[in-house]
Design an enzyme around this catalytic site. Structure first.
Site, PDB file in Angstrom:
ATOM      1  N   HIS A   1       5.795  -0.511  -2.749  1.00  0.00           N
ATOM      2  CA  HIS A   1       5.307   0.218  -3.928  1.00  0.00           C
ATOM      3  C   HIS A   1       5.373   1.727  -3.734  1.00  0.00           C
ATOM      4  O   HIS A   1       4.718   2.477  -4.448  1.00  0.00           O
ATOM      5  CB  HIS A   1       3.872  -0.226  -4.270  1.00  0.00           C
ATOM      6  CG  HIS A   1       3.809  -1.651  -4.712  1.00  0.00           C
ATOM      7  ND1 HIS A   1       2.657  -2.386  -4.727  1.00  0.00           N
ATOM      8  CD2 HIS A   1       4.789  -2.502  -5.135  1.00  0.00           C
ATOM      9  CE1 HIS A   1       2.915  -3.618  -5.167  1.00  0.00           C
ATOM     10  NE2 HIS A   1       4.201  -3.710  -5.409  1.00  0.00           N
TER      11      HIS A   1
ATOM     12  N   ASN B   1       0.832  -1.195   0.000  1.00  0.00           N
ATOM     13  CA  ASN B   1       0.000   0.000   0.000  1.00  0.00           C
ATOM     14  C   ASN B   1       0.873   1.253   0.000  1.00  0.00           C
ATOM     15  O   ASN B   1       1.995   1.239   0.490  1.00  0.00           O
ATOM     16  CB  ASN B   1      -0.928  -0.003   1.229  1.00  0.00           C
ATOM     17  CG  ASN B   1      -1.809  -1.245   1.246  1.00  0.00           C
ATOM     18  OD1 ASN B   1      -2.080  -1.829   0.200  1.00  0.00           O
ATOM     19  ND2 ASN B   1      -2.223  -1.675   2.436  1.00  0.00           N
TER      20      ASN B   1
ATOM     21  N   THR C   1      -4.423  -9.088   0.787  1.00  0.00           N
ATOM     22  CA  THR C   1      -3.848  -9.047  -0.553  1.00  0.00           C
ATOM     23  C   THR C   1      -4.339 -10.238  -1.361  1.00  0.00           C
ATOM     24  O   THR C   1      -4.505 -11.332  -0.856  1.00  0.00           O
ATOM     25  CB  THR C   1      -2.295  -9.030  -0.509  1.00  0.00           C
ATOM     26  OG1 THR C   1      -1.787  -9.038  -1.854  1.00  0.00           O
ATOM     27  CG2 THR C   1      -1.729 -10.199   0.274  1.00  0.00           C
TER      28      THR C   1
HETATM   29  P1  OAD Z   1      -6.182  -6.208  -4.438  1.00  0.00           P
HETATM   30  O1  OAD Z   1      -7.233  -5.174  -4.685  1.00  0.00           O
HETATM   31  O2  OAD Z   1      -5.673  -7.048  -5.563  1.00  0.00           O
HETATM   32  O3  OAD Z   1      -6.686  -7.261  -3.339  1.00  0.00           O
HETATM   33  C1  OAD Z   1      -7.256  -6.781  -2.153  1.00  0.00           C
HETATM   34  C2  OAD Z   1      -7.573  -8.008  -1.299  1.00  0.00           C
HETATM   35  O4  OAD Z   1      -8.050  -7.539  -0.057  1.00  0.00           O
HETATM   36  C3  OAD Z   1      -8.653  -8.891  -1.899  1.00  0.00           C
HETATM   37  O5  OAD Z   1      -8.197 -10.229  -1.889  1.00  0.00           O
HETATM   38  C4  OAD Z   1      -9.851  -8.715  -0.960  1.00  0.00           C
HETATM   39  O6  OAD Z   1     -10.575  -9.916  -0.794  1.00  0.00           O
HETATM   40  C5  OAD Z   1      -9.142  -8.341   0.329  1.00  0.00           C
HETATM   41  N1  OAD Z   1      -9.941  -7.535   1.257  1.00  0.00           N
HETATM   42  C6  OAD Z   1     -10.951  -6.680   0.969  1.00  0.00           C
HETATM   43  N2  OAD Z   1     -11.407  -6.114   2.117  1.00  0.00           N
HETATM   44  C7  OAD Z   1     -10.650  -6.624   3.140  1.00  0.00           C
HETATM   45  C8  OAD Z   1     -10.623  -6.438   4.549  1.00  0.00           C
HETATM   46  N3  OAD Z   1     -11.481  -5.609   5.160  1.00  0.00           N
HETATM   47  N4  OAD Z   1      -9.715  -7.134   5.283  1.00  0.00           N
HETATM   48  C9  OAD Z   1      -8.848  -7.988   4.679  1.00  0.00           C
HETATM   49  N5  OAD Z   1      -8.815  -8.209   3.340  1.00  0.00           N
HETATM   50  C10 OAD Z   1      -9.715  -7.530   2.589  1.00  0.00           C
HETATM   51  O7  OAD Z   1      -4.978  -5.449  -3.724  1.00  0.00           O
HETATM   52  P2  OAD Z   1      -3.499  -5.971  -3.560  1.00  0.00           P
HETATM   53  O8  OAD Z   1      -3.446  -7.452  -3.336  1.00  0.00           O
HETATM   54  O9  OAD Z   1      -2.856  -5.112  -2.549  1.00  0.00           O
HETATM   55  O10 OAD Z   1       0.460  -2.696  -7.322  1.00  0.00           O
HETATM   56  O11 OAD Z   1      -2.858  -5.628  -4.979  1.00  0.00           O
HETATM   57  C11 OAD Z   1      -1.476  -5.777  -5.079  1.00  0.00           C
HETATM   58  C12 OAD Z   1      -0.988  -4.769  -6.052  1.00  0.00           C
HETATM   59  O12 OAD Z   1      -1.802  -4.834  -7.229  1.00  0.00           O
HETATM   60  C13 OAD Z   1      -1.143  -3.324  -5.622  1.00  0.00           C
HETATM   61  O13 OAD Z   1      -0.158  -2.924  -4.708  1.00  0.00           O
HETATM   62  C14 OAD Z   1      -0.927  -2.647  -6.966  1.00  0.00           C
HETATM   63  C15 OAD Z   1      -1.720  -3.566  -7.876  1.00  0.00           C
HETATM   64  O14 OAD Z   1      -1.015  -3.867  -9.048  1.00  0.00           O
HETATM   65  C16 OAD Z   1       0.993  -1.524  -7.840  1.00  0.00           C
HETATM   66  O15 OAD Z   1       0.339  -0.506  -7.898  1.00  0.00           O
HETATM   67  C17 OAD Z   1       2.382  -1.640  -8.308  1.00  0.00           C
END
Ligand code: OAD
Length: 249
Positions: free
Chosen positions: A119, A102, A191
């Site tokens: 990031h 994040n 994530t």
């Molecule tokens: P995502 O949007 O891909 O995934 C978010 C995750 O959080 C999902 O699996 C949801 O199920 C989960 N989620 C939602 N609400 C939640 C809560 N209250 N508690 C726990 N989990 C919850 O986001 P990231 O995995 O962070 O990279 O994405 C990784 C990267 O993808 C980002 O950093 C970005 C993007 O490419 C760059 O910008 C370089």
């Protein structure tokens, strides 16, 4: 929320803990995740179309305005109970390294002491040509959108974040990978574990014999491999873990 006794035992026996967080960690603070639909003015764009060097080269003002909008939103939000619980967890381990994907700075705002921002940070601006940091005082006193850079005649101010197609800061990733290979416990929180190289960290920990704890309301490619997979929100699971650990003191 019920926490497995084996999970608590693993935490009680752990010295080194690694925590990987993603956009879901900030969801309960009101920050949309990457896989949430974009809202309002930005609903017709996907992050992948705006968060790239090409998009900035072609449409610097559009990209700058999108980040400015997100910076203003992030300036109005606060860490939630899950962020606070991660700070409280630090007391139980010799070390707790927090590696986040994040860019909102919420972990530091909550008081987490050892944070790696894989990031970058949306509140930071850097020169588009040299990568050198541009002070916010320069940004505020130069009207352009984006402002020109003080570090290079052709440079522009750009957000200090990693864009799609750009490499992660090598020292940050190396430190995170070393921690993943030597930790006793690795949390993977909020994530989708779809984006490399961050997604490889929990697997590296698992392969090194660590206990891997996933916290996510939805299942991910890690869910079946993790030692414990808690289908819950970050705030709910982390506060329940803290309560359980405190009751065992
Ligand atoms: P995502 O949007 O891909 O995934 C978010 C995750 O959080 C999902 O699996 C949801 O199920 C989960 N989620 C939602 N609400 C939640 C809560 N209250 N508690 C726990 N989990 C919850 O986001 P990231 O995995 O962070 O990279 O994405 C990784 C990267 O993808 C980002 O950093 C970005 C993007 O490419 C760059 O910008 C370089």
């Amino acid at each position: 929320m019920k926490i497995p006794s084996g999970l608590i035992t693993a935490l009680q026996n752990a010295n080194k803990t690694l925590v990987l967080t993603g956009a879901g960690m900030s969801a309960e603070s009101g920050v949309p995740t990457f896989r949430d639909a974009q809202s309002g003015l930005w609903s017709k764009f996907r992050p992948e179309e705006l968060a790239t060097p090409e998009a900035f080269r072609k449409h610097p003002k559009l990209v700058w305005d999108w980040y400015d909008d997100r910076r203003n939103n992030i300036g109005r939000i606060n860490p939630h109970a899950g962020h606070d619980a991660l700070v409280e967890l630090e007391q139980y381990f010799e070390s707790l390294l927090l590696v986040t994907q994040n860019v909102d700075g919420l972990h530091q705002q909550a008081g987490s002491r050892d944070v790696i921002e894989l990031h970058g940070n949306i509140m930071l601006s850097v020169c588009s040509e040299t990568g050198k940091v541009i002070e916010n005082s320069w940004i505020e006193s130069n009207p352009g959108r984006p402002p020109v850079s003080p570090h290079h005649p052709r440079g522009l101010a750009r957000p200090g974040v990693v864009w799609f197609g750009e490499s992660l800061p090598a020292d940050a990733m190396n430190r995170a990978m070393t921690a993943a290979s030597h930790c006793d416990v690795c949390f993977s929180i909020g994530t989708s574990t779809l984006v490399q190289p961050a997604a490889s960290l929990p697997l590296m920990a698992l392969n090194s014999g660590a206990c891997v704890i996933e916290i996510n309301p939805a299942s991910t490619p890690l869910s079946e491999l993790a030692t414990f997979s808690l289908q819950a929100t970050a705030a709910e699971a982390l506060t329940a873990i803290n309560t359980k650990l405190a009751s065992c003191k």
